[in-house]
Design a protein around this motif. Structure first.
Motif, PDB file in Angstrom:
ATOM      1  N   ILE A  16      -3.219   2.393  30.818  1.00 41.73           N
ATOM      2  CA  ILE A  16      -2.660   1.570  30.975  1.00 41.73           C
ATOM      3  C   ILE A  16      -3.474   0.682  31.470  1.00 41.73           C
ATOM      4  CG2 ILE A  16      -0.976  -0.617  30.219  1.00 41.73           C
ATOM      5  CD1 ILE A  16       0.077   1.905  28.747  1.00 41.73           C
ATOM      6  N   TYR A  19      -7.169  -0.036  31.919  1.00 39.17           N
ATOM      7  CA  TYR A  19      -8.166  -0.492  30.613  1.00 39.17           C
ATOM      8  C   TYR A  19      -8.468  -2.080  30.966  1.00 39.17           C
ATOM      9  CZ  TYR A  19      -8.948  -2.176  26.193  1.00 39.17           C
ATOM     10  OH  TYR A  19      -9.436  -1.929  24.580  1.00 39.17           O
ATOM     11  N   LYS A 124      -0.042  -8.328  23.347  1.00 35.08           N
ATOM     12  CA  LYS A 124       0.088  -7.501  23.239  1.00 35.08           C
ATOM     13  C   LYS A 124       0.932  -6.269  24.970  1.00 35.08           C
ATOM     14  CE  LYS A 124      -3.314  -5.617  21.963  1.00 35.08           C
ATOM     15  NZ  LYS A 124      -4.292  -5.246  21.561  1.00 35.08           N
ATOM     16  N   ALA A 125       0.961  -6.957  26.279  1.00 31.30           N
ATOM     17  CA  ALA A 125       1.963  -6.637  26.751  1.00 31.30           C
ATOM     18  C   ALA A 125       3.106  -6.009  27.031  1.00 31.30           C
ATOM     19  CB  ALA A 125       1.646  -7.423  28.191  1.00 31.30           C
ATOM     20  N   THR A 128       3.418  -3.222  24.725  1.00 29.69           N
ATOM     21  CA  THR A 128       3.760  -2.234  25.058  1.00 29.69           C
ATOM     22  C   THR A 128       4.570  -1.385  25.870  1.00 29.69           C
ATOM     23  OG1 THR A 128       0.827  -2.870  24.864  1.00 29.69           O
ATOM     24  CG2 THR A 128       1.602  -0.903  26.673  1.00 29.69           C
ATOM     25  N   ALA A 131       7.174  -0.943  23.709  1.00 33.35           N
ATOM     26  CA  ALA A 131       6.970   0.979  22.557  1.00 33.35           C
ATOM     27  C   ALA A 131       6.518   2.000  23.741  1.00 33.35           C
ATOM     28  CB  ALA A 131       5.382   0.384  21.543  1.00 33.35           C
ATOM     29  N   PHE A 132       6.189   1.979  24.548  1.00 26.44           N
ATOM     30  CA  PHE A 132       5.815   3.912  25.313  1.00 26.44           C
ATOM     31  C   PHE A 132       6.609   3.441  26.449  1.00 26.44           C
ATOM     32  CE2 PHE A 132       3.775   4.574  29.391  1.00 26.44           C
ATOM     33  CZ  PHE A 132       3.031   5.216  28.824  1.00 26.44           C
ATOM     34  N   PRO A 206       1.315  -5.108  16.945  1.00 32.67           N
ATOM     35  CA  PRO A 206       1.369  -3.310  17.227  1.00 32.67           C
ATOM     36  C   PRO A 206       2.989  -3.371  17.076  1.00 32.67           C
ATOM     37  CG  PRO A 206       0.512  -4.048  18.987  1.00 32.67           C
ATOM     38  CD  PRO A 206       0.524  -5.044  18.511  1.00 32.67           C
ATOM     39  N   ALA A 208       6.363  -1.585  17.099  1.00 31.21           N
ATOM     40  CA  ALA A 208       6.807  -1.341  18.125  1.00 31.21           C
ATOM     41  C   ALA A 208       8.252  -0.018  17.134  1.00 31.21           C
ATOM     42  CB  ALA A 208       8.226  -2.345  18.483  1.00 31.21           C
TER      43      ALA A 208
END
Length: 209
Positions: A16, A19, A124-125, A128, A131-132, A206, A208
């Motif tokens: 990540i 990227y 999106k951060a 992320t 979710a991550f 996205p 979550a």
């Protein structure tokens, strides 16, 4: 966290970090035009923005923000517009033949502010992080401690990614050599930011977990 969890988390999070997102593209462009040291110092300003997002996730607010369609859309358009603006400025930046090979006299604080804003306006951060990170929490463990540990690891690896992109950009700038080639570097770097802005504008929220 157990060792086997770290062995899964660290490679995944570093993927990540490296990227080629908007912040890394900006570090690459700044490295080419202003040198690796200034690009690295400016890019370090993104770390407080990411640290704040990780703290929000740890406190549980990240789930609320990630699930908010309004929050995502508003921040998405602000971030996209800012990236396009920066990209166009970079593409149109004048290059003086005599200045090639020397860092332009643009205040470091201004470059750092741009890095911080690009990170802070990327919705999106936080999605992320939301979710991550929870996927690696130990059931029944001390979640706040583990989130702090993962957050620190992320920030350290982000600094490594900054070093990579700033150094690569510096190398590209050294190879440019002439004002004509530096203008090409500016246009490519700026164009990449414009494309990143367009992709962010088209992005869907996205899911979550």
């Amino acid at each position: 966290m157990p060792l086997h969890t770290w062995l899964l988390f660290l490679p995944a999070v570093f993927a990540i970090n490296v990227y080629p997102g908007p912040n890394n593209l900006m570090a690459l462009g700044n490295g080419a035009r202003r040198g690796g040291r200034q690009a690295f110092l400016a890019a370090a300003a993104r770390l407080p923005a990411f640290a704040a997002m990780i703290a929000l996730v740890a406190l549980g607010l990240g789930v609320v923000l990630a699930a908010s369609e309004t929050f995502f859309v508003v921040l998405k358009w602000i971030g996209a517009a800012y990236l396009v603006y920066l990209g166009i400025r970079m593409m149109l930046a004048p290059v003086d033949e005599a200045a090639v090979g020397r860092a332009p006299a643009e205040p470091l604080a201004r470059l750092a502010r741009r890095e911080f804003l690009v990170a802070a306006t990327n919705p999106k951060a936080i999605v992320t992080f939301t979710a991550f990170f929870p996927q690696f929490l130990t059931p029944g463990g001390e979640h706040y401690v583990e989130m702090a540990q993962m957050g620190l690891a992320f920030l350290l690896l982000e600094a490594v990614a900054i070093l990579i992109y700033a150094g690569l950009g510096s190398r590209i700038g050294a190879l440019a050599g002439t004002a004509r080639r530096m203008r090409l570097v500016n246009r490519l770097s700026g164009g990449a930011l414009v494309v990143a802005g367009a992709l962010l504008a088209l992005a869907r929220r996205p899911q979550a977990v």
